[in-house]
Scaffold this motif. Structure first.
Motif, PDB file in Angstrom:
ATOM      1  N   ASP A 214       0.820  -1.205   0.000  1.00  0.00           N
ATOM      2  CA  ASP A 214       0.000   0.000   0.000  1.00  0.00           C
ATOM      3  C   ASP A 214       0.861   1.265   0.000  1.00  0.00           C
ATOM      4  N   VAL A 347      -7.952  -1.256  -7.726  1.00  0.00           N
ATOM      5  CA  VAL A 347      -6.980  -0.282  -7.257  1.00  0.00           C
ATOM      6  C   VAL A 347      -7.718   0.875  -6.600  1.00  0.00           C
ATOM      7  N   GLU A 351      -4.150   4.908  -4.115  1.00  0.00           N
ATOM      8  CA  GLU A 351      -2.947   4.424  -4.778  1.00  0.00           C
ATOM      9  C   GLU A 351      -2.588   5.259  -6.006  1.00  0.00           C
ATOM     10  N   SER A 398      -1.251  -2.427  -6.076  1.00  0.00           N
ATOM     11  CA  SER A 398      -2.395  -3.293  -5.763  1.00  0.00           C
ATOM     12  C   SER A 398      -2.251  -4.686  -6.359  1.00  0.00           C
TER      13      SER A 398
END
Length: 542
Positions: A214, A347, A351, A398
């Motif tokens: 992450d 996702v 992100e 991800s």
């Protein structure tokens, strides 16, 4: 023109002699800036870790760096970890840029050949001759020396030495390319790190797994020779890598996005669906988007018409410069990408909406509404001439991705971000059924890739040998691994960018970061200042 030579036989050791080399990928957490994190080797479940981290103050969007060593005694180096290029190189201490300060200086450590008793030049300057699309250059010899990665030290590893570094738009930093050696910036192809590790018997085949984790976490991993089943959820699906559409050879990590949907503020919209995971995807009549999976790129670059017609209407808060308020990181928004019509990856917005910083002061940049500014890491890009666009860290965080160079395949799963589970590492044997024989559940395999796969090269000047270091210099973990000039004392998390480019011998590197429409794809150096993306773009071109 490629040449071959009679080679000395490499020293082959059983794969069990050394644990699989695993690099811990770490992100900078400002809250831990003053913590005392011990330097040294971190052992985890039979693997060896070193540190890779992301520093937003080096460029907009960031990318992942590793700590390695070179020489005798070992000299600490910071290198960009890049699946989108193939060369290993370090910046020389005698380069003018490395003797200077400011936004064009060397920020990844410097290598002093005269201080290494095991240094040997194998191809004099300007054999290593890399040029960049913004006018930056790196020139010098190719050399061999001992390179340390984790607690493994390998003799006679070849790399470029940038004795002349001309960086026009940002910091000069070395690089470890992990792509096929076919694409090195040289006419005399040499074994790069995946091949060196295999040739020494440390791993069974040219295979490694990437888990970036992450955007808000400190550490992830790249694991050579194995798969960590604790780092992903659901099914691991294998896809054939697409061949180059001109040469029909598999030599870059290209697959396809065959469908895309977006959830914005809780409402889901299907953006497109269809196309194939085949060379037909290179054609205008196929809806699938060919993409290169590149840890050295910060953004996902999509064709301009896809961006204007599908992405922009949903994310109306993104301005013409590709910026927005960081408050949108917390939106109930996400993108779901289907790769090769086989595996779905979701996702979250956090992100691909990433904070930006002033590279000189390390202070957060303020947006027009008074909040912190963020970069929207899905960007419009003009055709590259390569038939594909670059899918970088904004999406890769991800994803759990296995890069299998020997078999010309990628295995992809949804990353288990923020996982606290103990590592569960399986060693992958050599051969076409290596992953299938090691992963017994929740695995979707693929038939053998029938396209020609770029062959492994061998060391033309010396044989390899490998040893285990008694101490691991330059292997700090967590925030202690981040270079002092990249650390910030306030203002939140930092991250990093990456860079290398193609050379005068036409290395096929991928574009990293945010690409300016019409910019030369031969490569762009690290941007040292968070700038308006419509003007400069961010990151580098690999």
């Amino acid at each position: 023109m490629r040449t071959t030579a009679s080679l000395a036989a490499p020293l082959l050791l059983a794969a069990s002699v050394h644990a699989l080399p695993e690099l811990s990928i770490s992100k900078r957490d400002a809250k831990l800036a003053t913590s005392n994190v011990a330097r040294g080797l971190v052992r985890r479940a039979g693997t060896v870790t070193t540190n890779v981290y992301d520093i937003l103050t080096y460029s907009t969007g960031g990318a992942y760096y590793a700590n390695v060593t070179v020489g005798t005694p070992p000299q600490d180096q910071v290198v960009i970890l890049d699946t989108g290029s193939s060369d290993l190189y370090f910046d020389a201490s005698t380069a003018a840029a490395c003797e200077s300060t400011g936004p064009y200086s060397c920020r990844g450590g410097i290598f002093t050949p005269k201080d290494s008793s095991t240094y040997t030049v194998v191809d004099a300057s300007p054999a290593f001759n890399t040029s960049f699309g913004d006018g930056s250059t790196a020139v010098g010899p190719f050399a061999e020396d001992i390179v340390g990665i984790g607690n493994v030290r390998i003799d006679n590893v070849q790399f470029g030495v940038a004795q002349d570094v001309n960086s026009t738009t940002g910091y000069a930093i070395g690089l470890m390319g992990l792509g096929y050696s076919e694409n090195e910036a040289t006419q005399h192809i040499y074994p790069n790190m995946p091949e060196v590790l295999r040739d020494t018997g440390v791993i069974n085949s040219r295979l490694y797994s990437v888990y970036l984790n992450d955007v808000g976490e400190i550490s992830g991993t790249i694991l050579f020779g194995g798969i960590d089943t604790s780092k992903y959820t659901g099914e691991l699906a294998t896809l054939d890598i697409l061949p180059d559409y001109i040469t029909s050879e598999v030599d870059q990590f290209i697959t396809t996005v065959t469908s895309l949907s977006a959830t914005v503020n809780g409402a889901t919209t299907s953006l497109f669906s269809g196309g194939t995971n085949s060379i037909l995807a290179y054609g205008n009549s196929d809806e699938a988007l060919p993409v290169l999976l590149d840890t050295g790129s910060s953004a996902w670059s999509v064709p301009t018409d896809y961006y204007n017609q599908l992405i922009a209407p949903l994310f109306t808060y993104v301005d013409q410069e590709g910026l927005c308020s960081c408050s949108h990181q917390d939106d109930d928004s996400s993108m779901t990408l289907t790769f090769g019509a086989k595996i779905n990856i979701t996702v979250p917005a956090r992100e691909f909406i990433v904070p930006i910083y002033n590279s000189t002061t390390d202070d957060p940049i303020t947006y027009t509404d008074g909040t912190q500014a963020c970069a929207f890491m899905i960007v419009a890009a003009e055709p590259t001439g390569e038939g594909f666009q670059t899918l970088g860290d904004a999406m890769l965080r991800s994803m759990y991705v296995v890069f299998d160079l020997d078999n010309g395949q990628l295995s992809i799963a949804q990353a288990a971000v923020n996982s606290t589970d103990a590592p569960s590492i399986v060693t992958i044997p050599a051969g076409t059924s290596g992953i299938a024989s090691a992963i017994s559940t929740s695995y979707s395999g693929a038939a053998t890739n029938t396209w020609s796969i770029a062959a492994e090269v061998q060391n033309a000047t010396a044989s390899f040998s490998v040893s285990t270091a008694q101490s691991t210099i330059g292997e700090a973990t967590g925030t202690a691994a981040v270079p002092a000039d990249a650390q910030i004392s306030s203002g939140g998390e930092t991250a990093s960018s990456s860079g290398s480019g193609s050379s005068s011998t036409s290395s096929k590197g991928a574009a990293a970061g945010l690409v300016v429409p019409g910019m030369d794809w031969s490569g762009v150096w690290v941007t040292g200042t968070a700038v308006m993306m419509a003007t400069l773009g961010a990151g580098l071109m690999m």
